[in-house]
Design a protein around this motif. Structure first.
Motif, PDB file in Angstrom:
ATOM      1  N   ILE A 186      -7.079  -2.252  -0.585  1.00 41.77           N
ATOM      2  CA  ILE A 186      -6.444  -2.589   0.383  1.00 41.77           C
ATOM      3  C   ILE A 186      -4.928  -3.738  -0.708  1.00 41.77           C
ATOM      4  O   ILE A 186      -3.972  -3.482  -0.712  1.00 41.77           O
ATOM      5  CB  ILE A 186      -6.728  -3.040   1.203  1.00 41.77           C
ATOM      6  CG1 ILE A 186      -7.778  -2.371   1.950  1.00 41.77           C
ATOM      7  CG2 ILE A 186      -5.737  -4.523   2.654  1.00 41.77           C
ATOM      8  CD1 ILE A 186      -8.047  -2.667   3.471  1.00 41.77           C
ATOM      9  N   GLU A 187      -5.935  -4.256  -1.511  1.00 41.55           N
ATOM     10  CA  GLU A 187      -4.985  -5.112  -1.935  1.00 41.55           C
ATOM     11  C   GLU A 187      -4.090  -4.536  -2.982  1.00 41.55           C
ATOM     12  O   GLU A 187      -2.842  -5.487  -3.360  1.00 41.55           O
ATOM     13  CB  GLU A 187      -5.945  -6.453  -2.575  1.00 41.55           C
ATOM     14  CG  GLU A 187      -6.954  -6.967  -2.478  1.00 41.55           C
ATOM     15  CD  GLU A 187      -5.896  -8.616  -1.061  1.00 41.55           C
ATOM     16  OE1 GLU A 187      -5.081  -8.551  -1.335  1.00 41.55           O
ATOM     17  OE2 GLU A 187      -6.471  -9.073  -0.720  1.00 41.55           O
ATOM     18  N   ASP A 188      -4.232  -3.571  -3.507  1.00 37.27           N
ATOM     19  CA  ASP A 188      -3.275  -2.483  -4.379  1.00 37.27           C
ATOM     20  C   ASP A 188      -2.522  -1.725  -3.379  1.00 37.27           C
ATOM     21  O   ASP A 188      -1.534  -1.895  -4.471  1.00 37.27           O
ATOM     22  CB  ASP A 188      -4.170  -1.997  -5.794  1.00 37.27           C
ATOM     23  CG  ASP A 188      -5.821  -2.933  -6.217  1.00 37.27           C
ATOM     24  OD1 ASP A 188      -4.553  -3.917  -6.171  1.00 37.27           O
ATOM     25  OD2 ASP A 188      -6.475  -2.063  -7.057  1.00 37.27           O
ATOM     26  N   LEU A 189      -2.607  -1.681  -2.527  1.00 40.22           N
ATOM     27  CA  LEU A 189      -1.582  -1.022  -1.468  1.00 40.22           C
ATOM     28  C   LEU A 189       0.025  -1.677  -1.694  1.00 40.22           C
ATOM     29  O   LEU A 189      -0.153  -2.815  -0.661  1.00 40.22           O
ATOM     30  CB  LEU A 189      -2.286  -0.469  -1.226  1.00 40.22           C
ATOM     31  CG  LEU A 189      -1.320   0.611  -0.156  1.00 40.22           C
ATOM     32  CD1 LEU A 189      -0.812   2.180  -1.598  1.00 40.22           C
ATOM     33  CD2 LEU A 189      -2.134   1.489   1.178  1.00 40.22           C
ATOM     34  N   LEU A 190       0.721  -1.881  -2.278  1.00 40.13           N
ATOM     35  CA  LEU A 190       1.933  -2.858  -2.027  1.00 40.13           C
ATOM     36  C   LEU A 190       3.101  -2.195  -0.603  1.00 40.13           C
ATOM     37  O   LEU A 190       3.515  -2.885  -0.371  1.00 40.13           O
ATOM     38  CB  LEU A 190       2.408  -3.158  -3.421  1.00 40.13           C
ATOM     39  CG  LEU A 190       1.540  -3.731  -4.334  1.00 40.13           C
ATOM     40  CD1 LEU A 190       2.037  -4.193  -5.846  1.00 40.13           C
ATOM     41  CD2 LEU A 190       0.496  -5.185  -3.540  1.00 40.13           C
ATOM     42  N   VAL A 191       3.377  -1.208  -0.888  1.00 43.90           N
ATOM     43  CA  VAL A 191       4.194  -0.635  -0.033  1.00 43.90           C
ATOM     44  C   VAL A 191       3.851  -0.699   1.484  1.00 43.90           C
ATOM     45  O   VAL A 191       4.974  -0.876   2.237  1.00 43.90           O
ATOM     46  CB  VAL A 191       4.497   0.770  -0.533  1.00 43.90           C
ATOM     47  CG1 VAL A 191       5.524   1.924   0.635  1.00 43.90           C
ATOM     48  CG2 VAL A 191       4.887   1.103  -1.858  1.00 43.90           C
ATOM     49  N   SER A 192       2.618  -0.203   1.880  1.00 43.26           N
ATOM     50  CA  SER A 192       2.491   0.119   3.179  1.00 43.26           C
ATOM     51  C   SER A 192       1.264  -0.827   3.510  1.00 43.26           C
ATOM     52  O   SER A 192       0.770  -1.764   2.386  1.00 43.26           O
ATOM     53  CB  SER A 192       2.494   1.452   3.791  1.00 43.26           C
ATOM     54  OG  SER A 192       1.465   2.239   3.803  1.00 43.26           O
ATOM     55  N   THR A 193       0.849  -0.667   4.999  1.00 44.10           N
ATOM     56  CA  THR A 193      -0.110  -1.205   5.198  1.00 44.10           C
ATOM     57  C   THR A 193      -1.715   0.469   5.111  1.00 44.10           C
ATOM     58  O   THR A 193      -1.032   1.242   4.874  1.00 44.10           O
ATOM     59  CB  THR A 193      -0.674  -0.791   6.093  1.00 44.10           C
ATOM     60  OG1 THR A 193      -0.294  -0.395   7.308  1.00 44.10           O
ATOM     61  CG2 THR A 193      -0.275  -2.812   6.749  1.00 44.10           C
ATOM     62  N   TRP A 194      -3.006  -0.145   4.716  1.00 41.02           N
ATOM     63  CA  TRP A 194      -3.771   0.912   4.166  1.00 41.02           C
ATOM     64  C   TRP A 194      -3.263   2.190   5.160  1.00 41.02           C
ATOM     65  O   TRP A 194      -4.421   3.416   4.762  1.00 41.02           O
ATOM     66  CB  TRP A 194      -5.314   0.282   3.794  1.00 41.02           C
ATOM     67  CG  TRP A 194      -5.720   0.109   4.527  1.00 41.02           C
ATOM     68  CD1 TRP A 194      -6.006  -0.965   5.378  1.00 41.02           C
ATOM     69  CD2 TRP A 194      -6.777   0.742   5.700  1.00 41.02           C
ATOM     70  NE1 TRP A 194      -7.428  -1.045   6.750  1.00 41.02           N
ATOM     71  CE2 TRP A 194      -7.863   0.492   6.051  1.00 41.02           C
ATOM     72  CE3 TRP A 194      -7.207   2.352   5.453  1.00 41.02           C
ATOM     73  CZ2 TRP A 194      -8.558   0.981   7.760  1.00 41.02           C
ATOM     74  CZ3 TRP A 194      -8.005   2.655   6.481  1.00 41.02           C
ATOM     75  CH2 TRP A 194      -8.393   2.232   7.058  1.00 41.02           C
ATOM     76  N   GLY A 195      -3.214   1.593   6.460  1.00 42.47           N
ATOM     77  CA  GLY A 195      -3.409   2.311   7.575  1.00 42.47           C
ATOM     78  C   GLY A 195      -2.603   3.380   7.895  1.00 42.47           C
ATOM     79  O   GLY A 195      -3.048   4.795   8.356  1.00 42.47           O
ATOM     80  N   ILE A 196      -1.402   2.898   7.251  1.00 46.36           N
ATOM     81  CA  ILE A 196      -0.686   3.805   7.406  1.00 46.36           C
ATOM     82  C   ILE A 196      -0.208   5.448   6.396  1.00 46.36           C
ATOM     83  O   ILE A 196       0.415   6.155   6.467  1.00 46.36           O
ATOM     84  CB  ILE A 196       1.097   3.039   7.085  1.00 46.36           C
ATOM     85  CG1 ILE A 196       1.406   2.170   8.223  1.00 46.36           C
ATOM     86  CG2 ILE A 196       1.914   4.177   6.908  1.00 46.36           C
ATOM     87  CD1 ILE A 196       2.892   1.667   8.430  1.00 46.36           C
ATOM     88  N   GLU A 197      -0.994   4.835   5.026  1.00 42.12           N
ATOM     89  CA  GLU A 197      -0.810   5.448   4.147  1.00 42.12           C
ATOM     90  C   GLU A 197      -2.238   6.483   4.455  1.00 42.12           C
ATOM     91  O   GLU A 197      -2.099   8.118   3.632  1.00 42.12           O
ATOM     92  CB  GLU A 197      -1.477   5.393   2.870  1.00 42.12           C
ATOM     93  CG  GLU A 197      -0.921   5.681   1.298  1.00 42.12           C
ATOM     94  CD  GLU A 197      -2.584   5.964   0.860  1.00 42.12           C
ATOM     95  OE1 GLU A 197      -2.866   6.974   0.210  1.00 42.12           O
ATOM     96  OE2 GLU A 197      -3.340   5.923   1.735  1.00 42.12           O
ATOM     97  N   LYS A 198      -3.366   6.266   4.962  1.00 41.11           N
ATOM     98  CA  LYS A 198      -4.293   7.511   4.712  1.00 41.11           C
ATOM     99  C   LYS A 198      -4.157   7.710   6.227  1.00 41.11           C
ATOM    100  O   LYS A 198      -4.394   9.054   5.851  1.00 41.11           O
ATOM    101  CB  LYS A 198      -5.769   6.351   5.477  1.00 41.11           C
ATOM    102  CG  LYS A 198      -6.905   6.869   6.423  1.00 41.11           C
ATOM    103  CD  LYS A 198      -7.578   7.713   4.442  1.00 41.11           C
ATOM    104  CE  LYS A 198      -7.973   6.375   4.078  1.00 41.11           C
ATOM    105  NZ  LYS A 198      -9.325   7.223   2.694  1.00 41.11           N
ATOM    106  N   ILE A 199      -3.029   8.338   7.007  1.00 42.84           N
ATOM    107  CA  ILE A 199      -3.044   8.897   7.970  1.00 42.84           C
ATOM    108  C   ILE A 199      -2.131   9.201   7.834  1.00 42.84           C
ATOM    109  O   ILE A 199      -1.996  10.066   8.449  1.00 42.84           O
ATOM    110  CB  ILE A 199      -2.739   7.979   9.129  1.00 42.84           C
ATOM    111  CG1 ILE A 199      -1.503   7.478   9.318  1.00 42.84           C
ATOM    112  CG2 ILE A 199      -4.085   7.660  10.086  1.00 42.84           C
ATOM    113  CD1 ILE A 199      -0.992   6.980  11.000  1.00 42.84           C
ATOM    114  N   ARG A 200      -0.864   9.768   6.637  1.00 46.16           N
ATOM    115  CA  ARG A 200      -0.268   9.330   5.829  1.00 46.16           C
ATOM    116  C   ARG A 200       1.173  10.245   7.022  1.00 46.16           C
ATOM    117  O   ARG A 200       1.549  10.930   6.927  1.00 46.16           O
ATOM    118  CB  ARG A 200      -1.371  11.405   5.716  1.00 46.16           C
ATOM    119  CG  ARG A 200      -1.634  11.425   4.679  1.00 46.16           C
ATOM    120  CD  ARG A 200      -1.474  12.814   4.176  1.00 46.16           C
ATOM    121  NE  ARG A 200      -1.963  14.303   5.010  1.00 46.16           N
ATOM    122  CZ  ARG A 200      -2.141  15.270   4.406  1.00 46.16           C
ATOM    123  NH1 ARG A 200      -1.705  15.913   2.988  1.00 46.16           N
ATOM    124  NH2 ARG A 200      -2.249  15.980   5.117  1.00 46.16           N
ATOM    125  N   ALA A 201       1.846   8.980   7.052  1.00 42.91           N
ATOM    126  CA  ALA A 201       2.690   8.287   7.928  1.00 42.91           C
ATOM    127  C   ALA A 201       3.737   8.194   7.210  1.00 42.91           C
ATOM    128  O   ALA A 201       5.314   8.968   7.594  1.00 42.91           O
ATOM    129  CB  ALA A 201       2.884   7.680   8.373  1.00 42.91           C
TER     130      ALA A 201
END
Length: 506
Positions: A186-201
């Motif tokens: 989570i800390e390393d993901l800077l562009v978006s929240t992890w949830g948005i990235e995980k669901i491929r939004a």
């Protein structure tokens, strides 16, 4: 001695469990079924077949305008295909509303009801507003009443078209936990929240160039802070309701807690914090306050909010709320309202609850809600996330061959642990709960509608079932094969949902 009716049993249970001299109840009328009956039958058959589905892909709809074959009708678990088999008309919203109000009219003519409404013009408790209005919930064909015990005993005998009587439950603010320590991913993901990235939004934004534009999401919650920099100019409609479902005419947009603003950020928030927080940042919100902070809310407030959201012509409704249900039997309080939403083309997304395994909350456990459980960054089911097998023991509109009807909840899962989003007064917090998972799904539906021609090509219940089938049928299959109590059919994948929809001509 004649067998007791379902309404008589409901009244006896209310009187046994509630010691008050006057009891707040919601009286629901028989709608006469009609088109809704065919809709219910199709959805019920779909629920029955889902129990034996081994893969979420079995829920996917057929290509646009392809007529289902006999084999398709016999084998599919897709509700949209089964509903097409029912070959029912799609009713206009105005007609659905008119029919709903018509069924309520006989109740309002009753003497007991008139006396109760006269008393209800006085405040129920210190600080509560007086009202001379009669709340009528057309989506659920119901009216909230404050009845004396002897009135409650007699009313169902005097009005033959009463279908059910429920307590107007108090709904508490969903329990939430602020997360202060975050995993490295989570800390390393800077562009978006992890949830948005995980669901491929993010992939939908990039691949299809859409972010939810022209879609309106109904958010029924604690309110919303419209001055938050991530939510500025994104609130298109606002309403607030009291405990008996009356509209407060002078209310201005605000949040009575943090819950609603946090959900709003996950739905449509921007990047003012330095990272994207919203699944559909170009969508708009129709927000209603139906939970008053720590005081909570009532079923009547939520039902009033559902009426308002449908009248506002939202595209999807998010319910990150509910009341814990101890029994496996499904409470019918919201069934009619959710069906009216579906008949109007509006899927209802609801959190399943935060009390852990083998528990659920209502309305998230309703058979016609698109219910959502929570997952963490490693795609593990959150320990607090609810889910169980629900049961309908008796129902006057379901084919007896399906009774008792067993079905599993949730339908799918979505990120709900350490979700970073907006809170009032310009802040941000990471919170956990199925309340955080549900907006990921409602936001994904906004992206799906923005990226396809579903709203132009389908209407009414066909549209609502199609959306639910695409969202659920495209998930990342996790847990046991088929639907289980932890993940539902699997974890949300909005890019796959959009791709399946486009590939099928929607």
């Amino acid at each position: 001695m004649s067998e007791r009716t379902p309404v008589e049993r409901q009244v006896e249970r209310i009187l046994d469990e509630r010691p008050e001299r006057e009891v707040e109840v919601i009286v629901q009328m028989d709608s006469g079924r009609g088109n809704l009956e065919k809709l219910e039958l199709a959805a019920t058959e779909g629920l029955h077949r889902r129990r034996f589905s081994q893969s979420p892909r079995e829920l996917l709809p057929l290509p646009y305008q392809q007529r289902p074959s006999k084999q398709d009708k016999q084998e599919t678990a897709s509700t949209s295909v089964l509903f097409a088999k029912a070959a029912t008309e799609t009713r206009a919203l105005a007609r659905i509303q008119r029919l709903g109000l018509k069924t309520i009219h006989p109740l309002l003519q009753n003497g007991i009801v008139r006396e109760a409404l006269a008393r209800m013009a006085e405040p129920a408790r210190k600080g509560a507003p007086a009202t001379d209005k009669v709340s009528q919930f057309w989506t659920s064909r119901s009216v909230p009443l404050r009845l004396k015990r002897d009135e409650l005993r007699e009313l169902w005998r005097e009005v033959e078209t009463i279908r059910a009587i429920h307590v107007n439950r108090r709904l508490s603010l969903p329990p939430l936990q602020e997360t202060r320590q975050h995993p490295k991913e989570i800390e390393d993901l800077l562009v978006s929240t992890w949830g948005i990235e995980k669901i491929r939004a993010l992939s939908v934004w990039g691949a299809h160039g859409i972010r939810g534009k022209s879609v309106t999401i109904g958010l029924l919650d604690t309110g919303v802070d419209p001055s938050h920099p991530d939510l500025k100019d994104k609130i298109s409609h606002w309403a607030e309701f009291d405990s008996l479902g009356n509209l407060l005419p002078d209310s201005k947009p605000h949040d009575s807690s943090e819950h609603g603003t946090h959900c709003a950020g996950t739905l449509v928030g921007g990047k003012e914090s330095g990272r994207y927080i919203g699944v559909a940042p170009e969508a708009r919100l129709a927000a209603a306050l139906v939970l008053d902070g720590e005081e909570g809310g009532t079923d009547a407030q939520v039902l009033a909010g559902i009426d308002w959201a449908v009248e506002t012509k939202v595209d999807v409704i998010n319910l990150s709320l509910g009341g814990w249900v101890l029994d496996p039997e499904t409470p019918p309080t919201y069934t009619e309202a959710i069906l009216s939403c579906v008949a109007s083309g509006i899927p209802v997304v609801a959190a399943i609850g935060n009390e852990g395994q083998q528990t659920t909350g209502s309305p998230g456990n309703d058979q016609f809600a698109l219910s959502v459980g929570a997952t963490d960054p490693q795609d593990r089911a959150a320990a607090f996330s609810g889910g169980r097998t629900m049961v309908l023991l008796e129902c006057d509109y379901i084919d007896p061959k399906y009774l008792p009807l067993l079905y599993s909840k949730p339908d799918l899962s979505a990120p709900g642990v350490a979700i970073y989003s907006s809170v009032p007064r310009g802040g941000w917090k990471a919170m956990s709960g199925t309340s955080m998972a549900s907006p990921h799904v409602a936001g994904a539906i906004a992206l799906l509608l923005s990226a396809t021609s579903i709203r132009k090509k389908e209407s009414g219940a066909h549209r609502a079932f199609l959306i639910s089938d695409l969202i659920t049928g495209s998930v990342e299959d996790l847990g046991e094969s088929g639907q289980d109590h932890r993940y539902g059919f699997g974890r949300l994948d909005v890019l796959r949902a959009v791709d399946f929809a486009r590939e099928r001509g929607y």
